[in-house]
Design a protein around this motif. Structure first.
Motif, PDB file in Angstrom:
ATOM      1  N   ASN A 155       0.819  -1.215   0.000  1.00 43.94           N
ATOM      2  CA  ASN A 155       0.000   0.000   0.000  1.00 43.94           C
ATOM      3  C   ASN A 155       0.847   1.257   0.000  1.00 43.94           C
ATOM      4  OD1 ASN A 155      -2.738  -0.896  -0.124  1.00 43.94           O
ATOM      5  ND2 ASN A 155      -2.504  -1.702   1.936  1.00 43.94           N
ATOM      6  N   GLU A 156       1.986   1.207   0.705  1.00 52.51           N
ATOM      7  CA  GLU A 156       2.918   2.336   0.689  1.00 52.51           C
ATOM      8  C   GLU A 156       3.411   2.578  -0.732  1.00 52.51           C
ATOM      9  OE1 GLU A 156       6.189   2.547   3.531  1.00 52.51           O
ATOM     10  OE2 GLU A 156       5.111   1.171   4.823  1.00 52.51           O
ATOM     11  N   ALA A 157       3.779   1.486  -1.401  1.00 51.42           N
ATOM     12  CA  ALA A 157       4.293   1.572  -2.769  1.00 51.42           C
ATOM     13  C   ALA A 157       3.220   2.112  -3.711  1.00 51.42           C
ATOM     14  CB  ALA A 157       4.782   0.205  -3.239  1.00 51.42           C
ATOM     15  N   LEU A 158       1.982   1.625  -3.542  1.00 49.14           N
ATOM     16  CA  LEU A 158       0.862   2.075  -4.372  1.00 49.14           C
ATOM     17  C   LEU A 158       0.647   3.581  -4.203  1.00 49.14           C
ATOM     18  CD1 LEU A 158      -1.600   1.273  -6.223  1.00 49.14           C
ATOM     19  CD2 LEU A 158      -2.902   1.010  -4.132  1.00 49.14           C
ATOM     20  N   ALA A 159       0.628   4.037  -2.947  1.00 47.70           N
ATOM     21  CA  ALA A 159       0.435   5.464  -2.664  1.00 47.70           C
ATOM     22  C   ALA A 159       1.560   6.300  -3.270  1.00 47.70           C
ATOM     23  CB  ALA A 159       0.353   5.696  -1.154  1.00 47.70           C
ATOM     24  N   ALA A 160       2.789   5.794  -3.163  1.00 44.78           N
ATOM     25  CA  ALA A 160       3.947   6.518  -3.713  1.00 44.78           C
ATOM     26  C   ALA A 160       3.839   6.656  -5.231  1.00 44.78           C
ATOM     27  CB  ALA A 160       5.240   5.797  -3.338  1.00 44.78           C
ATOM     28  N   LEU A 161       3.449   5.576  -5.909  1.00 45.63           N
ATOM     29  CA  LEU A 161       3.319   5.608  -7.374  1.00 45.63           C
ATOM     30  C   LEU A 161       2.200   6.548  -7.819  1.00 45.63           C
ATOM     31  CD1 LEU A 161       3.809   1.791  -8.104  1.00 45.63           C
ATOM     32  CD2 LEU A 161       5.421   3.611  -8.694  1.00 45.63           C
ATOM     33  N   MET A 162       1.111   6.553  -7.047  1.00 44.73           N
ATOM     34  CA  MET A 162      -0.007   7.452  -7.390  1.00 44.73           C
ATOM     35  C   MET A 162       0.386   8.916  -7.160  1.00 44.73           C
ATOM     36  SD  MET A 162      -3.218   5.144  -6.102  1.00 44.73           S
ATOM     37  CE  MET A 162      -4.500   6.356  -6.395  1.00 44.73           C
ATOM     38  N   THR A 163       1.219   9.156  -6.150  1.00 42.72           N
ATOM     39  CA  THR A 163       1.727  10.499  -5.894  1.00 42.72           C
ATOM     40  C   THR A 163       2.582  10.971  -7.074  1.00 42.72           C
ATOM     41  OG1 THR A 163       1.731  10.047  -3.528  1.00 42.72           O
ATOM     42  CG2 THR A 163       3.045  11.913  -4.236  1.00 42.72           C
ATOM     43  N   LEU A 164       3.251  10.013  -7.727  1.00 46.72           N
ATOM     44  CA  LEU A 164       4.089  10.342  -8.884  1.00 46.72           C
ATOM     45  C   LEU A 164       3.270  10.528 -10.163  1.00 46.72           C
ATOM     46  CD1 LEU A 164       7.036   7.865  -8.195  1.00 46.72           C
ATOM     47  CD2 LEU A 164       7.117  10.358  -8.021  1.00 46.72           C
ATOM     48  N   GLY A 165       1.952  10.401 -10.048  1.00 43.65           N
ATOM     49  CA  GLY A 165       1.094  10.697 -11.195  1.00 43.65           C
ATOM     50  C   GLY A 165       0.513   9.509 -11.930  1.00 43.65           C
ATOM     51  N   TYR A 166       0.829   8.295 -11.486  1.00 47.85           N
ATOM     52  CA  TYR A 166       0.258   7.108 -12.139  1.00 47.85           C
ATOM     53  C   TYR A 166      -1.146   6.853 -11.601  1.00 47.85           C
ATOM     54  CZ  TYR A 166       4.957   6.260 -13.865  1.00 47.85           C
ATOM     55  OH  TYR A 166       6.162   6.399 -14.501  1.00 47.85           O
ATOM     56  N   THR A 167      -2.006   6.273 -12.439  1.00 48.50           N
ATOM     57  CA  THR A 167      -3.357   5.954 -11.982  1.00 48.50           C
ATOM     58  C   THR A 167      -3.271   4.732 -11.064  1.00 48.50           C
ATOM     59  OG1 THR A 167      -3.852   4.405 -13.778  1.00 48.50           O
ATOM     60  CG2 THR A 167      -4.378   6.735 -14.174  1.00 48.50           C
ATOM     61  N   GLU A 168      -4.339   4.504 -10.302  1.00 48.97           N
ATOM     62  CA  GLU A 168      -4.367   3.358  -9.385  1.00 48.97           C
ATOM     63  C   GLU A 168      -4.218   2.057 -10.177  1.00 48.97           C
ATOM     64  OE1 GLU A 168      -7.038   1.509  -5.723  1.00 48.97           O
ATOM     65  OE2 GLU A 168      -7.705   3.348  -6.709  1.00 48.97           O
ATOM     66  N   ARG A 169      -4.894   1.986 -11.337  1.00 50.18           N
ATOM     67  CA  ARG A 169      -4.839   0.774 -12.168  1.00 50.18           C
ATOM     68  C   ARG A 169      -3.412   0.514 -12.662  1.00 50.18           C
ATOM     69  NH1 ARG A 169      -9.173  -0.015 -16.846  1.00 50.18           N
ATOM     70  NH2 ARG A 169     -10.414  -0.680 -15.076  1.00 50.18           N
ATOM     71  N   GLU A 170      -2.734   1.578 -13.162  1.00 47.23           N
ATOM     72  CA  GLU A 170      -1.352   1.433 -13.650  1.00 47.23           C
ATOM     73  C   GLU A 170      -0.428   0.973 -12.525  1.00 47.23           C
ATOM     74  OE1 GLU A 170      -1.187   4.949 -17.102  1.00 47.23           O
ATOM     75  OE2 GLU A 170      -0.814   5.449 -15.012  1.00 47.23           O
ATOM     76  N   ALA A 171      -0.585   1.623 -11.359  1.00 49.65           N
ATOM     77  CA  ALA A 171       0.268   1.309 -10.214  1.00 49.65           C
ATOM     78  C   ALA A 171       0.056  -0.137  -9.750  1.00 49.65           C
ATOM     79  CB  ALA A 171      -0.005   2.283  -9.075  1.00 49.65           C
ATOM     80  N   LYS A 172      -1.206  -0.564  -9.668  1.00 49.27           N
ATOM     81  CA  LYS A 172      -1.502  -1.932  -9.217  1.00 49.27           C
ATOM     82  C   LYS A 172      -0.963  -2.965 -10.199  1.00 49.27           C
ATOM     83  CE  LYS A 172      -5.426  -1.384  -6.108  1.00 49.27           C
ATOM     84  NZ  LYS A 172      -6.865  -1.460  -5.912  1.00 49.27           N
ATOM     85  N   THR A 173      -1.089  -2.687 -11.511  1.00 50.40           N
ATOM     86  CA  THR A 173      -0.571  -3.594 -12.540  1.00 50.40           C
ATOM     87  C   THR A 173       0.936  -3.741 -12.401  1.00 50.40           C
ATOM     88  OG1 THR A 173      -2.343  -2.930 -14.034  1.00 50.40           O
ATOM     89  CG2 THR A 173      -0.464  -4.045 -15.042  1.00 50.40           C
ATOM     90  N   ALA A 174       1.620  -2.606 -12.207  1.00 54.48           N
ATOM     91  CA  ALA A 174       3.076  -2.629 -12.064  1.00 54.48           C
ATOM     92  C   ALA A 174       3.490  -3.428 -10.830  1.00 54.48           C
ATOM     93  CB  ALA A 174       3.612  -1.208 -11.968  1.00 54.48           C
ATOM     94  N   LEU A 175       2.760  -3.243  -9.724  1.00 51.54           N
ATOM     95  CA  LEU A 175       3.105  -3.929  -8.473  1.00 51.54           C
ATOM     96  C   LEU A 175       2.905  -5.442  -8.559  1.00 51.54           C
ATOM     97  CD1 LEU A 175       1.743  -1.336  -5.888  1.00 51.54           C
ATOM     98  CD2 LEU A 175       4.140  -1.885  -6.327  1.00 51.54           C
ATOM     99  N   LYS A 176       1.990  -5.876  -9.440  1.00 49.54           N
ATOM    100  CA  LYS A 176       1.782  -7.316  -9.639  1.00 49.54           C
ATOM    101  C   LYS A 176       3.003  -7.964 -10.288  1.00 49.54           C
ATOM    102  CE  LYS A 176      -3.247  -7.386 -10.004  1.00 49.54           C
ATOM    103  NZ  LYS A 176      -4.358  -7.303 -10.950  1.00 49.54           N
TER     104      LYS A 176
END
Length: 197
Positions: A155-176
């Motif tokens: 969740n920390e990583a997801l929040a950080a990626l979204m702060t960098l401008g990625y959408t939740e979907r993009e961030a979740k896909t990358a984290l998978k």
């Protein structure tokens, strides 16, 4: 005044969901966590409610579980934590993991929630650590605790990626596509590498 609403789920609109009951569409502010649990459009849903009345605003806040509603109600009692900040926290992690983070003084997870600074994170830990006893987690076995810690990092990583401008979907896909069993910095770095390609 309100306990819950049961009705047809009509969609997500920025920071709230619309639920139709008796021909009336109710605007219910909620967390990302509860939004993720919503059924298909026009399917029935139940949200547990609380109403907030201020001089300039009246709104309904609702959640898919009573646990999340209860934690929301606790969070907004903390000085400096309004409804918006509480929703931000509940969007950053599940109620169980959020409690676990507070008890374990995981300040890093709390400040990943948009609008939560170091001061508020410290105040949350200071004021709630005593209320959320470690015994509350005695029922959690080591696997569950490890899972909670992994989810905190995720969740920390997801929040950080979204702060960098990625959408939740993009961030979740990358984290998978990233190895979970490593530091938060490495997870973010690997996820960014994936997103750049």
């Amino acid at each position: 005044m309100y306990d819950y609403i049961k009705g047809k789920y009509k969609g997500i609109f920025k920071d709230y969901v619309s639920v139709e009951n008796g021909g009336i569409g109710y605007k219910v502010y909620t967390s990302g966590n509860s939004m993720a649990m919503m059924p298909g459009i026009d399917e029935e849903t139940t949200l547990y409610l609380t109403q907030i009345v201020r001089e300039d605003f009246i709104g309904l806040y609702g959640f898919t579980t009573r646990d999340e509603l209860e934690l929301f109600s606790i969070l907004i009692t903390i000085n400096g934590v309004g409804a918006k900040a509480a929703l931000s926290l509940l969007s950053a992690s599940s109620p169980e993991n959020l409690k676990f983070a507070i008890v374990n003084e995981n300040e890093a997870l709390l400040i990943k929630a948009p609008g939560i600074g170091k001061k508020i994170a410290q105040r949350l830990i200071l004021e709630l650590k005593g209320k959320l006893k470690i015994e509350d987690f005695s029922g959690m076995d080591e696997t569950s605790k490890k899972k909670a810690m992994t989810e905190n990092i995720s969740n920390e990583a997801l929040a950080a990626l979204m702060t960098l401008g990625y959408t939740e979907r993009e961030a979740k896909t990358a984290l998978k596509h990233v190895e979970e069993d490593q530091s938060i910095e490495s997870i973010i770095k690997d996820a960014l590498k994936y997103l750049m390609n």
